[in-house]
Design a protein around this motif. Sequence first.
Motif, PDB file in Angstrom:
ATOM      1  N   MET A   1      41.072  60.549  27.876  1.00 11.93           N
ATOM      2  CA  MET A   1      40.450  60.488  29.175  1.00 11.93           C
ATOM      3  C   MET A   1      41.215  59.481  30.035  1.00 11.93           C
ATOM      4  SD  MET A   1      36.407  59.974  29.666  1.00 11.93           S
ATOM      5  CE  MET A   1      35.606  61.515  29.884  1.00 11.93           C
ATOM      6  N   SER A   2      41.762  59.886  31.137  1.00 11.85           N
ATOM      7  CA  SER A   2      42.557  58.990  31.972  1.00 11.85           C
ATOM      8  C   SER A   2      41.877  58.652  33.295  1.00 11.85           C
ATOM      9  CB  SER A   2      43.928  59.615  32.233  1.00 11.85           C
ATOM     10  OG  SER A   2      43.762  60.822  32.945  1.00 11.85           O
ATOM     11  N   ASP A   3      40.654  59.129  33.496  1.00 11.45           N
ATOM     12  CA  ASP A   3      39.937  58.801  34.729  1.00 11.45           C
ATOM     13  C   ASP A   3      39.593  57.318  34.745  1.00 11.45           C
ATOM     14  OD1 ASP A   3      40.010  61.455  35.438  1.00 11.45           O
ATOM     15  OD2 ASP A   3      38.008  61.883  34.668  1.00 11.45           O
ATOM     16  N   LEU A   4      39.718  56.707  35.904  1.00 11.72           N
ATOM     17  CA  LEU A   4      39.363  55.301  36.058  1.00 11.72           C
ATOM     18  C   LEU A   4      37.892  55.224  36.474  1.00 11.72           C
ATOM     19  CD1 LEU A   4      42.554  53.986  37.891  1.00 11.72           C
ATOM     20  CD2 LEU A   4      42.050  54.027  35.451  1.00 11.72           C
ATOM     21  N   LEU A   5      37.020  55.140  35.486  1.00  9.74           N
ATOM     22  CA  LEU A   5      35.587  55.103  35.777  1.00  9.74           C
ATOM     23  C   LEU A   5      35.060  53.686  35.965  1.00  9.74           C
ATOM     24  CD1 LEU A   5      34.296  57.805  33.281  1.00  9.74           C
ATOM     25  CD2 LEU A   5      34.770  58.052  35.705  1.00  9.74           C
ATOM     26  N   TYR A   6      35.603  52.738  35.229  1.00  6.70           N
ATOM     27  CA  TYR A   6      35.129  51.359  35.285  1.00  6.70           C
ATOM     28  C   TYR A   6      36.288  50.463  35.671  1.00  6.70           C
ATOM     29  CZ  TYR A   6      31.597  53.678  32.534  1.00  6.70           C
ATOM     30  OH  TYR A   6      30.652  54.566  32.095  1.00  6.70           O
ATOM     31  N   ILE A   7      36.220  49.883  36.848  1.00  8.24           N
ATOM     32  CA  ILE A   7      37.291  49.026  37.352  1.00  8.24           C
ATOM     33  C   ILE A   7      36.712  47.643  37.605  1.00  8.24           C
ATOM     34  CG2 ILE A   7      38.970  48.676  39.201  1.00  8.24           C
ATOM     35  CD1 ILE A   7      38.910  51.729  39.614  1.00  8.24           C
ATOM     36  N   ASP A   8      37.454  46.625  37.182  1.00  5.41           N
ATOM     37  CA  ASP A   8      36.962  45.256  37.286  1.00  5.41           C
ATOM     38  C   ASP A   8      38.151  44.329  37.511  1.00  5.41           C
ATOM     39  OD1 ASP A   8      35.134  43.208  37.247  1.00  5.41           O
ATOM     40  OD2 ASP A   8      34.447  43.584  35.201  1.00  5.41           O
ATOM     41  N   LEU A   9      37.877  43.080  37.869  1.00  2.00           N
ATOM     42  CA  LEU A   9      38.913  42.064  37.970  1.00  2.00           C
ATOM     43  C   LEU A   9      39.241  41.566  36.568  1.00  2.00           C
ATOM     44  CD1 LEU A   9      37.596  40.008  41.009  1.00  2.00           C
ATOM     45  CD2 LEU A   9      39.417  41.695  41.011  1.00  2.00           C
ATOM     46  N   MET A  10      40.523  41.395  36.271  1.00  2.00           N
ATOM     47  CA  MET A  10      40.964  40.919  34.956  1.00  2.00           C
ATOM     48  C   MET A  10      40.690  39.422  34.843  1.00  2.00           C
ATOM     49  SD  MET A  10      42.823  41.623  32.078  1.00  2.00           S
ATOM     50  CE  MET A  10      43.932  42.944  32.429  1.00  2.00           C
ATOM     51  N   ILE A  11      40.051  39.033  33.747  1.00  2.00           N
ATOM     52  CA  ILE A  11      39.750  37.629  33.494  1.00  2.00           C
ATOM     53  C   ILE A  11      40.440  37.214  32.211  1.00  2.00           C
ATOM     54  CG2 ILE A  11      37.938  35.942  33.009  1.00  2.00           C
ATOM     55  CD1 ILE A  11      36.073  37.669  34.717  1.00  2.00           C
ATOM     56  N   ASN A  12      41.226  36.138  32.262  1.00  2.00           N
ATOM     57  CA  ASN A  12      41.896  35.563  31.098  1.00  2.00           C
ATOM     58  C   ASN A  12      41.537  34.094  31.008  1.00  2.00           C
ATOM     59  OD1 ASN A  12      43.371  37.766  30.018  1.00  2.00           O
ATOM     60  ND2 ASN A  12      44.856  37.568  31.684  1.00  2.00           N
ATOM     61  N   GLN A  13      41.052  33.672  29.850  1.00  2.00           N
ATOM     62  CA  GLN A  13      40.689  32.281  29.593  1.00  2.00           C
ATOM     63  C   GLN A  13      39.745  31.735  30.656  1.00  2.00           C
ATOM     64  OE1 GLN A  13      44.420  30.250  29.099  1.00  2.00           O
ATOM     65  NE2 GLN A  13      44.836  31.279  27.161  1.00  2.00           N
ATOM     66  N   GLY A  14      38.778  32.550  31.061  1.00  2.00           N
ATOM     67  CA  GLY A  14      37.735  32.098  31.963  1.00  2.00           C
ATOM     68  C   GLY A  14      38.091  32.080  33.440  1.00  2.00           C
ATOM     69  N   THR A  15      39.252  32.577  33.815  1.00  2.00           N
ATOM     70  CA  THR A  15      39.639  32.581  35.214  1.00  2.00           C
ATOM     71  C   THR A  15      40.294  33.919  35.567  1.00  2.00           C
ATOM     72  OG1 THR A  15      40.804  31.350  36.947  1.00  2.00           O
ATOM     73  CG2 THR A  15      41.919  31.545  34.837  1.00  2.00           C
ATOM     74  N   PHE A  16      40.332  34.240  36.840  1.00  2.00           N
ATOM     75  CA  PHE A  16      40.938  35.493  37.271  1.00  2.00           C
ATOM     76  C   PHE A  16      42.429  35.483  36.986  1.00  2.00           C
ATOM     77  CE2 PHE A  16      37.288  35.177  40.253  1.00  2.00           C
ATOM     78  CZ  PHE A  16      36.597  36.284  39.789  1.00  2.00           C
ATOM     79  N   SER A  17      42.946  36.601  36.534  1.00  2.00           N
ATOM     80  CA  SER A  17      44.371  36.765  36.299  1.00  2.00           C
ATOM     81  C   SER A  17      45.015  37.222  37.612  1.00  2.00           C
ATOM     82  CB  SER A  17      44.592  37.803  35.199  1.00  2.00           C
ATOM     83  OG  SER A  17      45.941  37.933  34.917  1.00  2.00           O
ATOM     84  N   LEU A  18      46.055  36.516  38.032  1.00  2.00           N
ATOM     85  CA  LEU A  18      46.705  36.819  39.312  1.00  2.00           C
ATOM     86  C   LEU A  18      48.087  37.416  39.086  1.00  2.00           C
ATOM     87  CD1 LEU A  18      45.820  33.527  41.224  1.00  2.00           C
ATOM     88  CD2 LEU A  18      44.570  35.690  41.222  1.00  2.00           C
ATOM     89  N   ASN A  19      48.482  38.341  39.959  1.00  2.00           N
ATOM     90  CA  ASN A  19      49.826  38.917  39.885  1.00  2.00           C
ATOM     91  C   ASN A  19      50.807  38.020  40.631  1.00  2.00           C
ATOM     92  OD1 ASN A  19      49.540  39.485  42.630  1.00  2.00           O
ATOM     93  ND2 ASN A  19      49.119  41.657  42.301  1.00  2.00           N
ATOM     94  N   SER A  20      52.054  38.441  40.746  1.00  2.00           N
ATOM     95  CA  SER A  20      53.079  37.611  41.388  1.00  2.00           C
ATOM     96  C   SER A  20      52.783  37.362  42.869  1.00  2.00           C
ATOM     97  CB  SER A  20      54.460  38.255  41.228  1.00  2.00           C
ATOM     98  OG  SER A  20      54.465  39.531  41.832  1.00  2.00           O
ATOM     99  N   ARG A  22      49.889  36.584  43.941  1.00  2.00           N
ATOM    100  CA  ARG A  22      48.685  35.739  43.905  1.00  2.00           C
ATOM    101  C   ARG A  22      47.431  36.537  44.265  1.00  2.00           C
ATOM    102  NH1 ARG A  22      48.971  31.511  41.185  1.00  2.00           N
ATOM    103  NH2 ARG A  22      47.558  30.341  42.479  1.00  2.00           N
ATOM    104  N   GLU A  23      47.453  37.832  43.948  1.00  2.00           N
ATOM    105  CA  GLU A  23      46.284  38.680  44.138  1.00  2.00           C
ATOM    106  C   GLU A  23      45.668  38.954  42.771  1.00  2.00           C
ATOM    107  OE1 GLU A  23      48.079  42.087  45.865  1.00  2.00           O
ATOM    108  OE2 GLU A  23      47.954  41.307  47.898  1.00  2.00           O
ATOM    109  N   PRO A  24      44.348  39.100  42.693  1.00  2.00           N
ATOM    110  CA  PRO A  24      43.718  39.359  41.404  1.00  2.00           C
ATOM    111  C   PRO A  24      44.189  40.684  40.799  1.00  2.00           C
ATOM    112  CG  PRO A  24      42.076  38.781  43.059  1.00  2.00           C
ATOM    113  CD  PRO A  24      43.376  38.960  43.771  1.00  2.00           C
ATOM    114  N   GLU A  25      44.463  40.650  39.491  1.00  2.00           N
ATOM    115  CA  GLU A  25      44.833  41.866  38.781  1.00  2.00           C
ATOM    116  C   GLU A  25      43.571  42.637  38.426  1.00  2.00           C
ATOM    117  OE1 GLU A  25      47.700  41.763  35.622  1.00  2.00           O
ATOM    118  OE2 GLU A  25      48.423  39.817  36.310  1.00  2.00           O
TER     119      GLU A  25
END
Length: 108
Positions: A1-20, A22-25
Motif C-alpha cells: 500500500m503506497s497511499d499516504l494516509l497518515y502524515i505527521d511531523l518527524m520527531i527525533n529525540q524529543g524534537t522536530f527533525s529539520l531538513n537542510s 530548516r523546515e520540519p521533515e
Amino acid sequence: MSDLLYIDLMINQGTFSLNSGREPELCNNRQSIGQDVIHAILESGLATELIAERSPTLRADIFTQMELLIESDERIVPGTVVIHEETPARLWITADTDFGALSVRAEL
C-alpha cells in the motif's frame, strides 16, 4: 500500500527533525503510527509506572496494559503487539499494521 494516509511531523529525540532548509521533515504511514505508539505510552503514564515498579508481577501487569493501549489503535492489527525490555529504560515494540511490520524503540 503506497497511499499516504497518515502524515505527521518527524520527531527525533524529543524534537522536530529539520531538513537542510530548516523546515520540519514529514513522516507517513508506518513511521507516523510508530511515533503515535511511543507518544501514547509516554503520555499514558505507564512508562513512569514501569520505571518505578520493581515487582516482576506488577511489571508484567504494566506491560499488559501497554499492549492493550497499543492494540486500541485501529491502525494496529490486534494480537500482534510484542514488547521487549532491552534495558529498564528502553523498550522495543513490534506490531503489524496495514503498511507492514512496525518496530520502534521507546526510550523511557
